[in-house]
Design a protein around this motif. Structure first.
Motif, PDB file in Angstrom:
ATOM      1  N   LYS A 176       0.809  -1.221   0.000  1.00  0.00           N
ATOM      2  CA  LYS A 176       0.000   0.000   0.000  1.00  0.00           C
ATOM      3  C   LYS A 176       0.840   1.269   0.000  1.00  0.00           C
ATOM      4  CE  LYS A 176      -4.187  -1.776   2.200  1.00  0.00           C
ATOM      5  NZ  LYS A 176      -5.058  -1.678   3.395  1.00  0.00           N
ATOM      6  N   VAL A 177       1.985   1.241   0.684  1.00  0.00           N
ATOM      7  CA  VAL A 177       2.818   2.458   0.745  1.00  0.00           C
ATOM      8  C   VAL A 177       3.872   2.485  -0.354  1.00  0.00           C
ATOM      9  CG1 VAL A 177       2.427   2.723   3.223  1.00  0.00           C
ATOM     10  CG2 VAL A 177       4.514   1.592   2.425  1.00  0.00           C
ATOM     11  N   GLY A 178       3.959   1.409  -1.146  1.00  0.00           N
ATOM     12  CA  GLY A 178       4.906   1.358  -2.249  1.00  0.00           C
ATOM     13  C   GLY A 178       6.340   1.122  -1.810  1.00  0.00           C
ATOM     14  N   ALA A 179       6.510   0.332  -0.751  1.00  0.00           N
ATOM     15  CA  ALA A 179       7.850   0.055  -0.224  1.00  0.00           C
ATOM     16  C   ALA A 179       8.305  -1.335  -0.627  1.00  0.00           C
ATOM     17  CB  ALA A 179       7.842   0.178   1.294  1.00  0.00           C
ATOM     18  N   ARG A 180       9.633  -1.513  -0.686  1.00  0.00           N
ATOM     19  CA  ARG A 180      10.202  -2.828  -1.001  1.00  0.00           C
ATOM     20  C   ARG A 180      10.598  -3.587   0.257  1.00  0.00           C
ATOM     21  NH1 ARG A 180      14.350  -0.239  -4.997  1.00  0.00           N
ATOM     22  NH2 ARG A 180      14.184   1.122  -3.232  1.00  0.00           N
ATOM     23  N   THR A 181      10.887  -2.847   1.327  1.00  0.00           N
ATOM     24  CA  THR A 181      11.321  -3.483   2.571  1.00  0.00           C
ATOM     25  C   THR A 181      10.525  -2.924   3.743  1.00  0.00           C
ATOM     26  OG1 THR A 181      12.996  -1.816   3.101  1.00  0.00           O
ATOM     27  CG2 THR A 181      13.689  -3.661   1.674  1.00  0.00           C
ATOM     28  N   VAL A 186       8.382   1.607   7.033  1.00  0.00           N
ATOM     29  CA  VAL A 186       8.368   2.350   8.300  1.00  0.00           C
ATOM     30  C   VAL A 186       8.739   3.810   8.052  1.00  0.00           C
ATOM     31  CG1 VAL A 186       9.582   2.627  10.503  1.00  0.00           C
ATOM     32  CG2 VAL A 186       8.762   0.361   9.803  1.00  0.00           C
ATOM     33  N   ARG A 187       9.788   4.034   7.247  1.00  0.00           N
ATOM     34  CA  ARG A 187      10.220   5.403   6.953  1.00  0.00           C
ATOM     35  C   ARG A 187       9.116   6.189   6.248  1.00  0.00           C
ATOM     36  NH1 ARG A 187      11.383   7.807   2.750  1.00  0.00           N
ATOM     37  NH2 ARG A 187      11.749   5.965   1.474  1.00  0.00           N
ATOM     38  N   ILE A 188       8.484   5.575   5.253  1.00  0.00           N
ATOM     39  CA  ILE A 188       7.410   6.251   4.513  1.00  0.00           C
ATOM     40  C   ILE A 188       6.247   6.576   5.450  1.00  0.00           C
ATOM     41  CG2 ILE A 188       5.628   5.911   2.739  1.00  0.00           C
ATOM     42  CD1 ILE A 188       7.771   4.238   1.189  1.00  0.00           C
ATOM     43  N   ARG A 190       6.295   6.899   8.707  1.00  0.00           N
ATOM     44  CA  ARG A 190       6.680   7.935   9.677  1.00  0.00           C
ATOM     45  C   ARG A 190       6.670   9.307   9.044  1.00  0.00           C
ATOM     46  NH1 ARG A 190      11.758   5.087  12.768  1.00  0.00           N
ATOM     47  NH2 ARG A 190      10.540   4.093  14.413  1.00  0.00           N
ATOM     48  N   ASP A 191       7.242   9.411   7.846  1.00  0.00           N
ATOM     49  CA  ASP A 191       7.303  10.706   7.160  1.00  0.00           C
ATOM     50  C   ASP A 191       5.914  11.247   6.863  1.00  0.00           C
ATOM     51  OD1 ASP A 191      10.049  10.617   7.265  1.00  0.00           O
ATOM     52  OD2 ASP A 191      10.324  10.110   5.138  1.00  0.00           O
ATOM     53  N   ALA A 192       4.982  10.333   6.589  1.00  0.00           N
ATOM     54  CA  ALA A 192       3.599  10.744   6.308  1.00  0.00           C
ATOM     55  C   ALA A 192       2.814  11.009   7.582  1.00  0.00           C
ATOM     56  CB  ALA A 192       2.894   9.676   5.486  1.00  0.00           C
ATOM     57  N   GLY A 193       3.375  10.614   8.735  1.00  0.00           N
ATOM     58  CA  GLY A 193       2.688  10.817  10.005  1.00  0.00           C
ATOM     59  C   GLY A 193       1.670   9.746  10.330  1.00  0.00           C
ATOM     60  N   TRP A 194       1.721   8.600   9.651  1.00  0.00           N
ATOM     61  CA  TRP A 194       0.759   7.533   9.904  1.00  0.00           C
ATOM     62  C   TRP A 194       1.157   6.681  11.095  1.00  0.00           C
ATOM     63  CZ3 TRP A 194       1.406   6.264   4.108  1.00  0.00           C
ATOM     64  CH2 TRP A 194       0.746   7.247   3.349  1.00  0.00           C
ATOM     65  N   ILE A 195       2.432   6.633  11.389  1.00  0.00           N
ATOM     66  CA  ILE A 195       2.912   6.022  12.632  1.00  0.00           C
ATOM     67  C   ILE A 195       3.884   7.023  13.247  1.00  0.00           C
ATOM     68  CG2 ILE A 195       2.628   3.641  11.833  1.00  0.00           C
ATOM     69  CD1 ILE A 195       5.671   3.491  11.504  1.00  0.00           C
ATOM     70  N   TRP A 196       4.171   6.842  14.532  1.00  0.00           N
ATOM     71  CA  TRP A 196       5.079   7.783  15.179  1.00  0.00           C
ATOM     72  C   TRP A 196       6.371   7.090  15.510  1.00  0.00           C
ATOM     73  CZ3 TRP A 196       0.338   6.289  16.770  1.00  0.00           C
ATOM     74  CH2 TRP A 196       0.276   5.396  17.819  1.00  0.00           C
TER      75      TRP A 196
END
Length: 197
Positions: A176-181, A186-188, A190-196
C-alpha cells in the motif's frame, strides 16, 4: 490559594525540554515534577509520580499504551495522522499542539487540559485531514511495532496474532505504501505521520 498542576515533561532534546521546564516552572500554578527523555520509561515515571498532566512528544506516546494522567502531545504537522491513533488510546484526556507553538500556548494548553477542557491545534487538525492514509488500523499497529525491529513472531505474541497473520499485514502495508522493505515502509509511514517514532 490556587491548585498546583503537577507536570511530567517527556520531550526529545535536553535544551528544549529544559527551556520549557523553565517557562512552566515560572508559573505560580505549575510544578514540573520530572523531566525525562521520551525513550525512557515514561509510563513508569508517570505511574510513580502521578502528575496531573504529561507534556510529551510523539516518541513518548508509543503504541497502544494509555498514560495514567492527562496528556498534552506536541507534534509536527507530518505526524498529524498518527495523532488519531494516540487519541484512540488516550481518549478525552489527550490534547494536541504543534511542536513549534509559542511557550505561552503550551502553558495555556496545560491549564485547559488540567481543567478538563479540550486542547487541539487547528493546524494539526488541517494537516490530519489533508493526508490520505491507505493503511488500516491493524496494519498501522503492526508497522508501528515492526519499527522497533521486532521479528514477526514477537509482534504476533504482542498482538495475540499468528506470525503468518502478522506477515500478511506487513506485506499489505508494504504494498500500500509502495515500499520494497519493512524499513522503507516504516520510513514512509513515519514521514507521512501515519505512525510515530
Amino acid at each position: 490559594m490556587c491548585t498546583v498542576i503537577r507536570i511530567l515533561l517527556a520531550l526529545d532534546g535536553g535544551l528544549v525540554r529544559g527551556a520549557l521546564a523553565f517557562v512552566l516552572s515560572a508559573q505560580p500554578d505549575i510544578d514540573v515534577v520530572a523531566q525525562v527523555e521520551p525513550t525512557a520509561d515514561v509510563w513508569g515515571r508517570a505511574e510513580a509520580l502521578q502528575p496531573d498532566v504529561a507534556v510529551v512528544d510523539m516518541a513518548a506516546v508509543g503504541a497502544g499504551r494509555r498514560f495514567p494522567c492527562r496528556t498534552l502531545v506536541l507534534a509536527a504537522p507530518r505526524e498529524a495522522r498518527a495523532l488519531s491513533a494516540a487519541l484512540r488510546y488516550q481518549g478525552h484526556t489527550c490534547g494536541f499542539l504543534g511542536h513549534q507553538v509559542a511557550p505561552d500556548r503550551i502553558v495555556a494548553g496545560v491549564r485547559r487540559l488540567a481543567g478538563g477542557e479540550p486542547v487541539a491545534d487547528p493546524e494539526l487538525v488541517v494537516a490530519a485531514l489533508n493526508r490520505s492514509n491507505p493503511l488500516t488500523d491493524r496494519e498501522m499497529q503492526v508497522l508501528q511495532i515492526a519499527a522497533t525491529g521486532w521479528p514477526a513472531k514477537e509482534i504476533a505474541r504482542e498482538l495475540c496474532l499468528s506470525p503468518g497473520t502478522v506477515r500478511n499485514y506487513l506485506s499489505r502495508a508494504l504494498s500500500k505504501v509502495g515500499a520494497r522493505t519493512r524499513i522503507e515502509a516504516v520510513r514512509i509511514a513515519r514521514d507521512a505521520g501515519w505512525i510515530w517514532q
